[in-house]
Design a protein around this motif. Structure first.
Motif, PDB file in Angstrom:
ATOM      1  N   PHE A 164      33.284  82.918  39.722  1.00  0.00           N
ATOM      2  CA  PHE A 164      33.333  81.754  39.663  1.00  0.00           C
ATOM      3  C   PHE A 164      33.015  81.355  41.255  1.00  0.00           C
ATOM      4  CE2 PHE A 164      35.485  77.519  40.731  1.00  0.00           C
ATOM      5  CZ  PHE A 164      34.700  76.625  39.900  1.00  0.00           C
ATOM      6  N   GLY A 165      33.578  82.011  42.043  1.00  0.00           N
ATOM      7  CA  GLY A 165      33.640  81.553  43.596  1.00  0.00           C
ATOM      8  C   GLY A 165      32.460  82.043  44.246  1.00  0.00           C
ATOM      9  N   LEU A 207      45.695  73.813  51.425  1.00  0.00           N
ATOM     10  CA  LEU A 207      46.162  72.947  50.247  1.00  0.00           C
ATOM     11  C   LEU A 207      47.191  71.922  50.543  1.00  0.00           C
ATOM     12  CD1 LEU A 207      46.437  75.964  47.728  1.00  0.00           C
ATOM     13  CD2 LEU A 207      44.616  74.019  47.728  1.00  0.00           C
ATOM     14  N   ARG A 244      39.346  87.710  41.725  1.00  0.00           N
ATOM     15  CA  ARG A 244      38.645  86.538  41.889  1.00  0.00           C
ATOM     16  C   ARG A 244      39.044  86.101  43.103  1.00  0.00           C
ATOM     17  NH1 ARG A 244      41.053  81.460  38.753  1.00  0.00           N
ATOM     18  NH2 ARG A 244      42.760  81.667  40.245  1.00  0.00           N
ATOM     19  N   ALA A 245      39.809  86.255  43.967  1.00  0.00           N
ATOM     20  CA  ALA A 245      40.246  85.722  45.319  1.00  0.00           C
ATOM     21  C   ALA A 245      39.274  86.568  46.039  1.00  0.00           C
ATOM     22  CB  ALA A 245      41.481  85.875  45.567  1.00  0.00           C
ATOM     23  N   PHE A 301      47.570  82.245  43.219  1.00  0.00           N
ATOM     24  CA  PHE A 301      48.631  81.490  42.807  1.00  0.00           C
ATOM     25  C   PHE A 301      49.802  82.146  42.123  1.00  0.00           C
ATOM     26  CE2 PHE A 301      45.054  78.986  43.507  1.00  0.00           C
ATOM     27  CZ  PHE A 301      45.659  77.800  44.177  1.00  0.00           C
ATOM     28  N   ARG A 316      50.465  77.699  51.657  1.00  0.00           N
ATOM     29  CA  ARG A 316      49.614  76.419  51.212  1.00  0.00           C
ATOM     30  C   ARG A 316      48.917  75.881  52.697  1.00  0.00           C
ATOM     31  NH1 ARG A 316      49.681  74.723  46.092  1.00  0.00           N
ATOM     32  NH2 ARG A 316      49.441  72.536  46.901  1.00  0.00           N
ATOM     33  N   PHE A 335      43.127  82.738  47.607  1.00  0.00           N
ATOM     34  CA  PHE A 335      44.500  82.399  47.156  1.00  0.00           C
ATOM     35  C   PHE A 335      44.822  82.922  45.829  1.00  0.00           C
ATOM     36  CE2 PHE A 335      48.277  80.084  46.636  1.00  0.00           C
ATOM     37  CZ  PHE A 335      48.616  79.607  47.844  1.00  0.00           C
ATOM     38  N   ALA A 339      47.019  81.058  37.919  1.00  0.00           N
ATOM     39  CA  ALA A 339      46.120  79.839  37.705  1.00  0.00           C
ATOM     40  C   ALA A 339      44.522  80.319  37.354  1.00  0.00           C
ATOM     41  CB  ALA A 339      45.830  79.140  39.018  1.00  0.00           C
ATOM     42  N   ILE A 397      35.259  86.355  46.785  1.00  0.00           N
ATOM     43  CA  ILE A 397      34.508  85.320  47.963  1.00  0.00           C
ATOM     44  C   ILE A 397      34.392  86.051  49.428  1.00  0.00           C
ATOM     45  CG2 ILE A 397      35.006  83.311  46.834  1.00  0.00           C
ATOM     46  CD1 ILE A 397      37.082  82.508  48.688  1.00  0.00           C
ATOM     47  N   ARG A 428      29.311  81.652  42.057  1.00  0.00           N
ATOM     48  CA  ARG A 428      28.397  80.677  41.441  1.00  0.00           C
ATOM     49  C   ARG A 428      28.525  79.437  41.891  1.00  0.00           C
ATOM     50  NH1 ARG A 428      29.584  82.977  35.223  1.00  0.00           N
ATOM     51  NH2 ARG A 428      27.948  84.501  35.293  1.00  0.00           N
ATOM     52  N   VAL A 429      29.702  79.088  42.521  1.00  0.00           N
ATOM     53  CA  VAL A 429      29.787  77.561  43.079  1.00  0.00           C
ATOM     54  C   VAL A 429      29.127  77.349  44.317  1.00  0.00           C
ATOM     55  CG1 VAL A 429      31.804  77.146  41.564  1.00  0.00           C
ATOM     56  CG2 VAL A 429      32.111  77.802  43.868  1.00  0.00           C
ATOM     57  N   VAL A 438      39.532  81.023  51.951  1.00  0.00           N
ATOM     58  CA  VAL A 438      40.607  81.986  51.824  1.00  0.00           C
ATOM     59  C   VAL A 438      40.702  82.342  50.430  1.00  0.00           C
ATOM     60  CG1 VAL A 438      41.937  80.918  53.580  1.00  0.00           C
ATOM     61  CG2 VAL A 438      42.064  80.145  51.480  1.00  0.00           C
ATOM     62  N   VAL A 479      39.788  72.761  52.428  1.00  0.00           N
ATOM     63  CA  VAL A 479      40.203  73.937  51.974  1.00  0.00           C
ATOM     64  C   VAL A 479      38.823  74.810  51.361  1.00  0.00           C
ATOM     65  CG1 VAL A 479      40.628  72.882  49.680  1.00  0.00           C
ATOM     66  CG2 VAL A 479      41.248  75.132  49.810  1.00  0.00           C
ATOM     67  N   GLN A 480      37.879  74.312  51.053  1.00  0.00           N
ATOM     68  CA  GLN A 480      36.658  74.954  50.524  1.00  0.00           C
ATOM     69  C   GLN A 480      35.851  75.678  51.937  1.00  0.00           C
ATOM     70  OE1 GLN A 480      37.167  71.673  49.953  1.00  0.00           O
ATOM     71  NE2 GLN A 480      36.269  71.364  47.786  1.00  0.00           N
TER      72      GLN A 480
END
Lengths: 292, 355
Positions: free
Chosen positions: B99-100, B53, B151-152, B82, B48, B80, B86, B155, B102-103, B78, B73-74
Motif C-alpha cells: 500500500f505505502g 497523528l 507494511r510500516a 498500531f 502519535r 507506524f 489496523a 516505505i 502504491r500510493v 514514519v 503525517v504523510q
C-alpha cells in the motif's frame, strides 16, 4: 461414579432450561406462520391474482396507458436522483458522526432519525410551506420561474427527506465499530485524504452501503405520503407509480391498478431477495447484523 | 534513511487536561527507545505526536535537522505500527504491505515488479513467506503484528514507531516476538520508538527507556540506570519493587522516628522525606547497635525460589520488604537488624510515589 448416578436420574434426560416443550414450540411456529400468511403472503398473492384476473394480455395492456408509463418513468427518475443524493449525504453524515468528535453530535444523530419518527405527510407539508405558491420562498421562486411544488424537484425533495436515514443508519454503527485506525495507517503510509477514502474507508463499508442503498431505493420508489402532498396529482406529469395506483383504483380501473401495484410488489420482492443474499453472504460486514 | 529524533519541550492538552507537559527527549539514529508509563502518562500521545497523528500545542519535533512539527503525517515518512495493527481488512497481506509504495505519486512510485520484489523481501524478513494471499482475518495475532511491521517498513521510514506492539498477544507469543523484534531492529537499524506499559518489556528490549508519568518525562536512561538509580519517587515505585518509609532529614543525616538511619549519602533537604529501598537491596542480619536498623519480622511468604519477609521498623511500624534465600533461618516475630545496599531519599512533598 455413584455420586453422579445419584444426582442424574437414569432414563430421564433433563432438558436445557431455555428449551420449550414440543407442544409450545409447535404452537409458537403455527402462530408465527399463520400471522405471516394472513397479513403478508395472502395480500401479496391477492395483488398478483387481481392483476392477472383477466389474463396476461389485459395485464400488459395496463402498461400501455401513457399515464402509467409516465408514472413509471417519473418514479425511476426520482429514485435515480434521490438515491445518489442519499449516498453522498449518508456517507458524509456517517463519516462525520463516526470519525469525529464535535459538539451537537448526539443532536445530529437524533436529527437523522427524524424522518423515521415524523409522518411522511408532515414532511411533504413542510416543503409546501417552504416552497409552495403561498409559502415562504414561493413568491421569490415564482418570480424567477422556478417551480418546486407540484413538480419534479418537490418530489425529489420529499423523497430524499423520507429516505435519508437508511444509508446513514446502516453506516454509522459500522464506521463507529471500525474506528479510525485504518485511516490513520493509510495516512501514515503516505496516502492523501481522497486515496484513503477510496481505498480504505469506502471498501470497508461497501456492503453496508449497498444494503442501505437497497432499502433506501425501495422506500424511494414506494413512498406515498410525502410525495402525495407535493405532487399535485397531475396525470402524466407528477404522478409517481404509487400515486398512479391510487388514481387508477379510484377510477374503478382495478386490473390496471393492481397491475401497477404488482410492479411495486415485485420491486419489494426483488429487494427482499437481494437483501437476504447480502445478509447471508456479507452478514459480518453489514452493521445491522451486529445490532442485537 | 534513519535519522536522529529530537523532541523539544513538546506540549499537548486535551481541553484542560495536560497530556504532555513540555517533554524533551533526544533519540539517536538507530536507537531502540521505549516510552514507558502507566495509562494516562502521555506515552501514546507522544508517539502519535512524533508521527504527526496529533497536533502539538507547543514545542518542536526534529527529524535530523528538519523541523517535522509543521509537516503533515504523510510528509513525515514514519512507519507506524498500531496497537491493534489496523491492517486493511479488505486487502490481502500482499496489498497491505504494498500500500505505502502504491500510493506514492508517479515520480516516486516503484514499478509493479519492483513493488513485488520489495514485498516478498519484507515477507521473508518477517518470516511470513507464502502467506501473501491471505486476508488479515485469516492470520493469528502474532502474524498480523508482523504484517503490520512489514507494511510500516515498506516505505523505508525515517523513524519506526510502535504503539504497545505486544499488548494484544498472549504471553508466549509476546516473548518470541520480543526477541524477534530485537533481531529485526539489529538487521534494519531503524530509529525505533515503542510504547509500552510493561516494564519488563521495556527493560529487556530497549537500548534506553523513557519513563513518563502524568505528561512529564521522569527519567531517560539505559535499563540499568533506570532500575539501579531511579531519579524520582515515581520511577522507584513504578519500576521493579520497592518499599517506601517516612523518615526525617536533618543536616545531612536521616532519622527514622528519632533513631538515626545508618545510611551514608543524604542529599535531601532538611525536613520530612521518604526512604526508598528495593527488597533485594535489604540484608537481614543480627541486631548490631547503630550499624543496623532494628526491625521485627511481621510476615513471611514463599515466592518461587525466594522467601519474602515483611519487616516492621520504627515506632510507626513501617514495613520494609526483604528478599531472602528460601532457607534463611528466620521466623515471624524475630528481632533482626537491617542493612541497605542501595537506597534513595526523596523529599516527602515531591510527587507521591503511588502508581
Amino acid at each position: 461414579m455413584s455420586a453422579e448416578a445419584a444426582t442424574a436420574p437414569v432414563g430421564r434426560s433433563l432438558a436445557s432450561p431455555t428449551t420449550e416443550s414440543a407442544g409450545a414450540k409447535l404452537l409458537l411456529i403455527v402462530l408465527g406462520l399463520g400471522f405471516l400468511a394472513l397479513f403478508l403472503v395472502i395480500p401479496l398473492f391477492a395483488v398478483f391474482a387481481e392483476a392477472f384476473r383477466n389474463g396476461v394480455a389485459v395485464y400488459f395492456e395496463a402498461f400501455e396507458d401513457p399515464d402509467t408509463q409516465a408514472a413509471i418513468r417519473l418514479t425511476l427518475l426520482v429514485a435515480a436522483i434521490a438515491v445518489p443524493l442519499n449516498i453522498v449525504f449518508g456517507l458524509a453524515a456517517s463519516w462525520a458522526i463516526a470519525k469525529f468528535e464535535f459538539r451537537g453530535k448526539s443532536f445530529m444523530l437524533t436529527l437523522i432519525d427524524l424522518p423515521f419518527s415524523v409522518s411522511p405527510v408532515v414532511s411533504g407539508m413542510c416543503y409546501v410551506i417552504l416552497f409552495g405558491a403561498s409559502g415562504y420562498f414561493g413568491p421569490w421562486l415564482d418570480k424567477h420561474g422556478i417551480q418546486i411544488i407540484f413538480a419534479v424537484p418537490g418530489l425529489v425533495l420529499a423523497t430524499v427527506f423520507v429516505t435519508f436515514p437508511f444509508v446513514a443508519r446502516e453506516l454509522i454503527p459500522l464506521m463507529q465499530e471500525q474506528g479510525t485506525s485504518e485511516e490513520e495507517a493509510a495516512l501514515s503510509l503516505g496516502a492523501n485524504g481522497w486515496r484513503t477514502f477510496w481505498s480504505v474507508t469506502l471498501p470497508n463499508v461497501r456492503w453496508a452501503l449497498l444494503y442501505g442503498v437497497l432499502l433506501s431505493n425501495a422506500r424511494a420508489m414506494g413512498e406515498f405520503g410525502a410525495v402525495s402532498v407535493v405532487s399535485g396529482h397531475l396525470r402524466g406529469l407528477t404522478n409517481t407509480l404509487p400515486l398512479q395506483v391510487e388514481i387508477l383504483y379510484n377510477d374503478y380501473n382495478f386490473v390496471a391498478a393492481f397491475a401497477a401495484a404488482s410492479l411495486l410488489a415485485g420491486l419489494g420482492l426483488v429487494t427482499l431477495v437481494i437483501k437476504s443474499l447480502l445478509e447471508w453472504r456479507y452478514g459480518g460486514e453489514i452493521s445491522s447484523k451486529h445490532r442485537k | 534513511m534513519s535519522v536522529d529524533l529530537k523532541i523539544r519541550d513538546v506540549r499537548k492538552e486535551y481541553g484542560a487536561f495536560p497530556a504532555l507537559n513540555g517533554v524533551s527527549l533526544d533519540i539517536r539514529q538507530g536507537e531502540l527507545v521505549a516510552l514507558l508509563g502507566p495509562s494516562g502518562s502521555g506515552k501514546t500521545t507522544l508517539l502519535r505526536a512524533i508521527a504527526g497523528l496529533e497536533t502539538l500545542d507547543g514545542g518542536k519535533i526534529l527529524f535530523g535537522d528538519v523541523d517535522a512539527s509543521s509537516r503533515s503525517v504523510q510528509e513525515r515518512n514514519v512507519g507506524f505500527v498500531f496497537q491493534h495493527y489496523a491492517l486493511f481488512r479488505h486487502m490481502k497481506v500482499f496489498d497491505n504491505i504494498a500500500f505505502g509504495l502504491r500510493v506514492r505519486d508517479k515520480a516516486r512510485r516503484p514499478t509493479e515488479s519492483a513493488i513485488k520484489a520489495k514485498v516478498l523481501e519484507l515477507l521473508e524478513l518477517v518470516q511470513l513467506t507464502g502467506l501473501e494471499k491471505r486476508y488479515p482475518s485469516q492470520l493469528s495475532g502474532g502474524q498480523r503484528q508482523r504484517v503490520a511491521l512489514a507494511r510500516a517498513l515498506a516505505i523505508e521510514p525515517q523513524v519506526l514507531l510502535l504503539d504497545e506492539p505486544f499488548g494484544a498477544l498472549d504471553a508466549q507469543v509476546r516473548k518470541d516476538l520480543r526477541r524477534w523484534l530485537r533481531q529485526i531492529h539489529k538487521e534494519t537499524g531503524h530509529t525505533t520508538v515503542f510504547v509500552t506499559h510493561d516494564q519488563e518489556e521495556a527493560l529487556e528490549l530497549a537500548d534506553r527507556v523513557a519513563v513518563l508519568h502524568k505528561g512529564d518525562l521522569q527519567q531517560i536512561g539505559t535499563p540499568d540506570e533506570i532500575y539501579d538509580n531511579p531519579a524520582t519517587p515515581f520511577v522507584y515505585a513504578f519500576i521493579g519493587e520497592s518499599s517506601a518509609i517516612p523518615v526525617t532529614v536533618q543536616s545531612g543525616a536521616a532519622a527514622l522516628d528519632g533513631a538515626p538511619l545508618p545510611v551514608s549519602r543524604v542529599a535531601a533537604e532538611d525536613g520530612p522525606a521518604r526512604f526508598f529501598v528495593r527488597p533485594e537491596d535489604v540484608t537481614v542480619k543480627e541486631l548490631n547497635g547503630s550499624s543496623t536498623v532494628a526491625g521485627t519480622v511481621a510476615a513471611l511468604r514463599r515466592t518461587g525460589a525466594y522467601r519474602r519477609a515483611d519487616i516492621e521498623v520504627g515506632a510507626q511500624r513501617s514495613r520494609i520488604e526483604a528478599l531472602l534465600p528460601s532457607d534463611a533461618p528466620i521466623s515471624v516475630g524475630d528481632k533482626v537488624g537491617l542493612v541497605f545496599q542501595r537506597y534513595a531519599l526523596f523529599p516527602a512533598d515531591s510527587a507521591p510515589a503511588t502508581v
